[in-house]
Enzyme design. Structure first.
Site, PDB file in Angstrom:
ATOM      1  CD  GLU A 160      -2.857  -1.358   0.374  1.00  0.00           C
ATOM      2  OE1 GLU A 160      -3.214  -0.330  -0.235  1.00  0.00           O
ATOM      3  OE2 GLU A 160      -3.344  -2.474   0.146  1.00  0.00           O
ATOM      4  CB  CYS A 164      -1.773   7.084   1.291  1.00  0.00           C
ATOM      5  SG  CYS A 164      -3.177   6.292   2.087  1.00  0.00           S
TER       6      CYS A 164
HETATM    7  P1  NAD Z   1       8.759   4.781   4.322  1.00  0.00           P
HETATM    8  O1  NAD Z   1       8.676   3.953   3.113  1.00  0.00           O
HETATM    9  O2  NAD Z   1       9.923   5.674   4.508  1.00  0.00           O
HETATM   10  O3  NAD Z   1       8.710   3.874   5.650  1.00  0.00           O
HETATM   11  C1  NAD Z   1       7.634   2.987   5.896  1.00  0.00           C
HETATM   12  C2  NAD Z   1       8.119   1.879   6.824  1.00  0.00           C
HETATM   13  O4  NAD Z   1       9.089   1.082   6.141  1.00  0.00           O
HETATM   14  C3  NAD Z   1       8.790   2.357   8.094  1.00  0.00           C
HETATM   15  O5  NAD Z   1       8.384   1.540   9.159  1.00  0.00           O
HETATM   16  C4  NAD Z   1      10.274   2.157   7.796  1.00  0.00           C
HETATM   17  O6  NAD Z   1      11.083   1.971   8.929  1.00  0.00           O
HETATM   18  C5  NAD Z   1      10.226   0.883   6.969  1.00  0.00           C
HETATM   19  N1  NAD Z   1      11.375   0.642   6.095  1.00  0.00           N
HETATM   20  C6  NAD Z   1      12.202   1.552   5.536  1.00  0.00           C
HETATM   21  N2  NAD Z   1      13.122   0.930   4.763  1.00  0.00           N
HETATM   22  C7  NAD Z   1      12.861  -0.398   4.841  1.00  0.00           C
HETATM   23  C8  NAD Z   1      13.449  -1.569   4.263  1.00  0.00           C
HETATM   24  N3  NAD Z   1      14.486  -1.483   3.443  1.00  0.00           N
HETATM   25  N4  NAD Z   1      12.912  -2.766   4.549  1.00  0.00           N
HETATM   26  C9  NAD Z   1      11.835  -2.868   5.365  1.00  0.00           C
HETATM   27  N5  NAD Z   1      11.239  -1.802   5.955  1.00  0.00           N
HETATM   28  C10 NAD Z   1      11.748  -0.580   5.689  1.00  0.00           C
HETATM   29  O7  NAD Z   1       7.392   5.613   4.372  1.00  0.00           O
HETATM   30  P2  NAD Z   1       6.977   6.746   5.397  1.00  0.00           P
HETATM   31  O8  NAD Z   1       7.728   7.991   5.076  1.00  0.00           O
HETATM   32  O9  NAD Z   1       7.035   6.213   6.780  1.00  0.00           O
HETATM   33  O10 NAD Z   1       5.416   6.934   5.040  1.00  0.00           O
HETATM   34  C11 NAD Z   1       4.929   7.830   4.099  1.00  0.00           C
HETATM   35  C12 NAD Z   1       4.500   7.083   2.853  1.00  0.00           C
HETATM   36  O11 NAD Z   1       3.514   6.100   3.175  1.00  0.00           O
HETATM   37  C13 NAD Z   1       3.827   7.994   1.833  1.00  0.00           C
HETATM   38  O12 NAD Z   1       4.343   7.721   0.563  1.00  0.00           O
HETATM   39  C14 NAD Z   1       2.356   7.590   1.917  1.00  0.00           C
HETATM   40  O13 NAD Z   1       1.623   7.838   0.733  1.00  0.00           O
HETATM   41  C15 NAD Z   1       2.472   6.143   2.214  1.00  0.00           C
HETATM   42  N6  NAD Z   1       1.218   5.640   2.792  1.00  0.00           N
HETATM   43  C16 NAD Z   1       0.454   4.795   2.034  1.00  0.00           C
HETATM   44  C17 NAD Z   1      -0.765   4.331   2.541  1.00  0.00           C
HETATM   45  C18 NAD Z   1      -1.668   3.420   1.735  1.00  0.00           C
HETATM   46  O14 NAD Z   1      -2.543   2.785   2.328  1.00  0.00           O
HETATM   47  N7  NAD Z   1      -1.495   3.336   0.412  1.00  0.00           N
HETATM   48  C19 NAD Z   1      -1.175   4.727   3.821  1.00  0.00           C
HETATM   49  C20 NAD Z   1      -0.361   5.579   4.541  1.00  0.00           C
HETATM   50  C21 NAD Z   1       0.842   6.029   4.030  1.00  0.00           C
END
Ligand code: NAD
Length: 503
Positions: free
Chosen positions: A237, A271
């Site tokens: 997502e 999002c």
């Molecule tokens: P991010 O991708 O930076 O981090 C998300 C999670 O992934 C965190 O817990 C982080 O620690 C973890 N992570 C980072 N690198 C990783 C790796 N290599 N392996 C495994 N885990 C890893 O995102 P963010 O900045 O925390 O969130 C914002 C983003 O989330 C925006 O793009 C937003 O649109 C999206 N979002 C999507 C939805 C949806 O339902 N489509 C909902 C909410 C937020």
């Protein structure tokens, strides 16, 4: 002002005022492996429970969440900086989801005997059962830490899986507290939380049997690669750049309200935020006038529990920098900020911003901004609106405002997005029986919907003989030769027509 993972400790700070809230140990890969090992052991007994017995535990947990709602919301507000009203949304949302999944899961997970097809199957008893993935990893972002973590964990638990949640390193506290609550209700130890940044997340992906990820598109792609290496399924997502279309027959006052709420809720860090608006020329001036009025009325600041503010800070320094970059880029290329356009000096807040005279060469129309910024374009007709709305790498959701539902639905069928809301924003987030997932760079798979529980289980086909089972000979050469002879004789006797008609 934001969390700083060091080698061993994560310091969580308030995005609203920079103060340290807590420091928590960052879990290394060995700890993650040990946690998942324990989950695996506990999961066997959990999967053996009937779905109804699992529902009983979930309902007890729902009650625990309600009993502890205030403390959880308070912690959530501190670590996210959200206004009090928004900090109070996540728990009711999860309670509603638990109720929905508790009602639907037992039926979905029941054994089935699908109708038989073909002459060989006619002699068989066909049983279809669902067996859970043993351990599901749920990795989540900081914008709705609790809501997103539990929204995926709950159906996985009901399916019979054990779940390890890895919340964002910026907002780990509320999720850790909520997972501790699972232990307090006396449920089997099949829900755990691991704390850390990307490396901890990688260790989760490397050790679970199914990964459900919510976050940015770039991290989602890295996770998809890692999951492919291990041949485990993943649900993604990801980010969005949701468009809103306002047609000339729309209720303009309602559309303007929705645009402001859609763009500013959670400081634009959703999002499904409205990230760009296309307005038909006939109602453009009125729409802009109403949006200006609404935006100017918003109160920006650090809230307490008195509902004094509407728009909170950006959650991280990095997020604030992206918003500044997109607004500055637009202004440098000829856009105008009718409201806002600057950060609140020396803080993590950005003024609610309305940009006009924008075009699709600008970052604010192409990349996910994730901040309190609303760029609006005038369009000549609905075809231009649809073309521009679809001119995006993303396809999470979209909104259409029109006084004519048939017209709006016709446009919805042309939009490249996983969901379209008509005359409303965010409506699809609450329709749990419909799938919620992004197209294009916005994701893969979906949460919610009729199969939300099933996706955390694997179908297993069990086939046995229906007719004279004790007489069946399965010794290979005999069976194969018998089959070939029967087939030949059948053809000679004209059985081909029978095969064509009845198999
Ligand atoms: P991010 O991708 O930076 O981090 C998300 C999670 O992934 C965190 O817990 C982080 O620690 C973890 N992570 C980072 N690198 C990783 C790796 N290599 N392996 C495994 N885990 C890893 O995102 P963010 O900045 O925390 O969130 C914002 C983003 O989330 C925006 O793009 C937003 O649109 C999206 N979002 C999507 C939805 C949806 O339902 N489509 C909902 C909410 C937020």
């Amino acid at each position: 002002m934001t969390a700083k993972p060091t080698d061993t400790v994560i310091t969580v700070r308030s995005p609203a005022n920079g103060q340290i809230i807590d420091s928590v140990p960052q879990m290394d890969a060995a700890t993650v492996v040990a946690v998942i090992g324990e989950l695996r052991v506990a999961q066997a007994g959990w999967a053996d429970l009937s779905p109804r017995a699992r529902v009983t535990h979930l309902l007890r947990y729902r009650d625990w969440l309600l009993d502890n709602e205030f403390q959880l919301a308070e912690m959530l507000q501190r670590e996210t900086g959200k206004p009090w009203a928004e900090a109070n949304l996540e728990i009711p949302y999860i309670v509603d989801a638990i109720n929905y999944y508790a009602r639907t899961a037992p039926g979905l997970l029941a054994d089935r005997t699908p109708p038989r097809h073909g002459m060989i199957a006619a002699t068989k008893r066909q049983l279809l059962i669902q067996r859970p993935y043993p351990v599901v990893g749920v990795i989540t972002p900081w914008n709705f830490p609790l809501g997103l973590s539990l929204l995926d964990a709950v159906p996985a638990l009901l399916a019979g899986a054990a779940v390890v949640v890895k919340p964002s390193e910026f907002t780990p506290l509320t999720v850790a507290a909520a997972v501790a609550g699972w232990k307090q209700v006396g449920a089997p130890r099949v829900l755990e939380c691991v704390i850390g940044a990307g490396e901890t997340g990688s260790a989760v992906v490397a050790n679970v049997d199914y990964i459900q990820f919510t976050g940015s598109t770039s991290t989602g792609k890295a996770i998809a690669h890692a999951a492919a290496e291990r041949l485990i399924p993943c649900g993604l997502e990801l980010g969005g750049k949701d468009a809103m279309i306002v047609l000339d027959d729309a209720d303009v006052a309602r559309a303007a309200n929705a645009a402001v709420w859609g763009a500013m809720a959670n400081s634009g860090q959703m999002c499904t935020s409205v990230e760009r608006v296309y307005v038909e020329a006939g109602v453009y001036e009125e729409f802009i006038g109403r949006v200006v009025e609404r935006l100017k009325a918003l109160r920006v600041g650090e809230d307490d529990q008195q509902f004094r503010y509407d728009v909170g800070p950006l959650a991280t320094d990095a997020q604030l920098a992206i918003v500044c970059e997109h607004v500055d880029d637009a202004l440098a290329r000829g856009a105008e900020a009718l409201v806002g356009g600057v950060r609140v000096e020396g803080s993590g807040f950005f003024q609610p911003t309305l940009l006009v005279d924008v075009d699709h060469t600008m970052l604010c129309m192409q990349r996910e901004t994730f901040g309190p910024m609303l760029p609006v374009m005038k369009v000549q007709d609905e075809d231009e609106a649809v073309r521009l709305a679809n001119d995006s790498d993303y396809g999470l959701s979209a909104t259409v405002f029109s006084g004519n539902r048939a017209r709006a639905e016709r446009i919805a069928r042309r939009l490249e997005a996983g969901a379209v809301n008509i005359n409303d924003v965010f409506g699809n987030l609450f329709t749990l029986s419909l799938p919620q997932g992004g197209w294009k760079q916005s994701g893969m798979g979906h949460r919610n919907g009729a199969d939300a529980v099933l996706k955390y289980s694997r179908p297993q086909a069990i086939v046995s003989a229906r007719v004279l089972p004790q007489r069946e000979v399965t010794w290979y050469p005999y069976t194969a030769i018998r089959g070939a002879i029967v087939h030949r004789v059948g053809r000679l006797l004209g059985a081909r027509d029978l095969l064509r008609r009845f198999s």
